[in-house]
Write an enzyme that holds these catalytic residues in place. Sequence first.
Site, short mmCIF file in Angstrom:
data_model
loop_
_atom_site.label_atom_id
_atom_site.label_comp_id
_atom_site.label_asym_id
_atom_site.label_seq_id
_atom_site.Cartn_x
_atom_site.Cartn_y
_atom_site.Cartn_z
N GLU A 142 0.82 -1.22 0.00
CA GLU A 142 0.00 0.00 0.00
C GLU A 142 0.85 1.27 0.00
OE1 GLU A 142 -3.37 -2.11 2.85
OE2 GLU A 142 -2.15 -0.45 3.61
N GLN A 143 2.03 1.17 -0.60
CA GLN A 143 2.86 2.39 -0.62
C GLN A 143 3.93 2.22 -1.68
OE1 GLN A 143 3.12 5.33 -0.53
NE2 GLN A 143 3.72 6.05 1.50
#
Lengths: 234, 263
Positions: A202-203
């Site tokens: 998620e990054q």
Amino acid sequence: EHLQTQNLSVPAKSRVQYTFPELFFSKPNLWWPNGMGKQSLYNVIINIDVKGYGESDSWNHHFGFRKIESHIDDATGGRLFKVNGEPIFIRGGNWILSDGLLRLSKKRYKTDIKFHADMNFNMIRCWGGGLAERPEFYHYCDYYGLLVWQEFCITGDVDGRGIPVSNPNGPLDHDLFLFCARDTVKLLRNHPSLALWVGGNEQIPPDDINAALKNDLRLHPYFEIVDENNKPVG
Amino acid sequence: MAEQERKSTVDSGWVAARSSEVQFSGTQLTTTHPPTGPTSPWMEALVPGTVLATLVKNKVVPDPFYGLQNEHIIDIADSGRDYYTFWFFTTFHCKLESNEYCDLNFRGINYSADVYLNGHKTILPKGMFRRHSLDVTDILHPDGTNLLAVLVYPPDHPGRIPPEGGQGGDHEIGKDVATQYVEGWDWMAPIRDRNTGIWDEVSISVTGPVKIIDPHLVSSFFDHYKRVYLHTTTELENRSSWTAECSLSIHVTTELEDGICLV
């Protein structure tokens, strides 16, 4: 035809890189993910003999002939995977790690990964907050046909998207991160089950790290296969 | 010599002790004052494993995975990094013939370490996800019995768990190159030692003058997978003082099937 010997000189106190002339295989048994076919594995053995000494070192690794491609599918916006040219519906599970005190054992890996295969999964996603998994993990994924999505140690919560927002530029030492990433790639890259390296959970990693990872992990131009429209495939 | 004989894992006979409870230096531990066994402050150690795994094995702390027992284990934020800075010690046998070379390999240490072998010190650089390979040829004992002590330090930024917990605690662990779940997540209580330890395989490998390093195998496909090539690149290191005339071979066999091995 599957045995090849080359003679070469290695200068004193030096380190060299050597590439064999490629080995040709006619219709080899291909490696397929769980549910699509057999997980055919070959044993690749490399030996080096030194004149006046004898066998100096040897190395072996199980290897599977397979081609894994993936791209973001325009229609669905999802990532579409193909194995040996065949599209595959990914049935996957999240993997954090085998034990919180890192009591990692082949027996546990075999049991856990066979369980995933028995559940009819064909992919395991190694979450970025866990580990760069170990060769024993990958050995059983090779054996049972579980493709592996392996994330590097970056997570949204800890690196720039959590509450409180912290480490927006990732770890303090980017060179150390890249050294560790490269060494991890060298440790795992020959496993047929390794399907996808992912910058983080998620990054997106900091720009310099992301650019370096993309550069290091791109398909070497030598292997870039283009289709009839000269569009790279894979 | 088969690859298995060439490489042997060092996974037995390990003992561990908290660094603050050991009054000898690494040089003394691996020369004049080696531990005599699992007698206080030394205890049997799990290698590969973590400091906490060793403490749980010896019942020095309760098993954190039962009930709320994790609450009874002091967190590194409260104890300080020294509390989880541990010595790991073992002996191993390795006797070299002429023109043989020996490497001591660590496949993963979290987070950094000082290695002492027979009185010689090597500082291992930081980083959880990297291998270390030390050429120990010149410091092995002639009689083959070698004393190894490793002082393992926790991550530089172990962080502190806020009262409300949360994803990754206070996120300090993200400053290091290490696993991040250890400060706790919504599905996981924090790991008190942040997984400090010799967490992956330790091995000894013996080679001749030239060693094979990290081969890379790549396959390319043509004619709908009927025509396939295997491309192999490897690094080679010659540690001798003379040019090595070598013959390098690659041999591909199918897996053993029904007891028949096709070449």
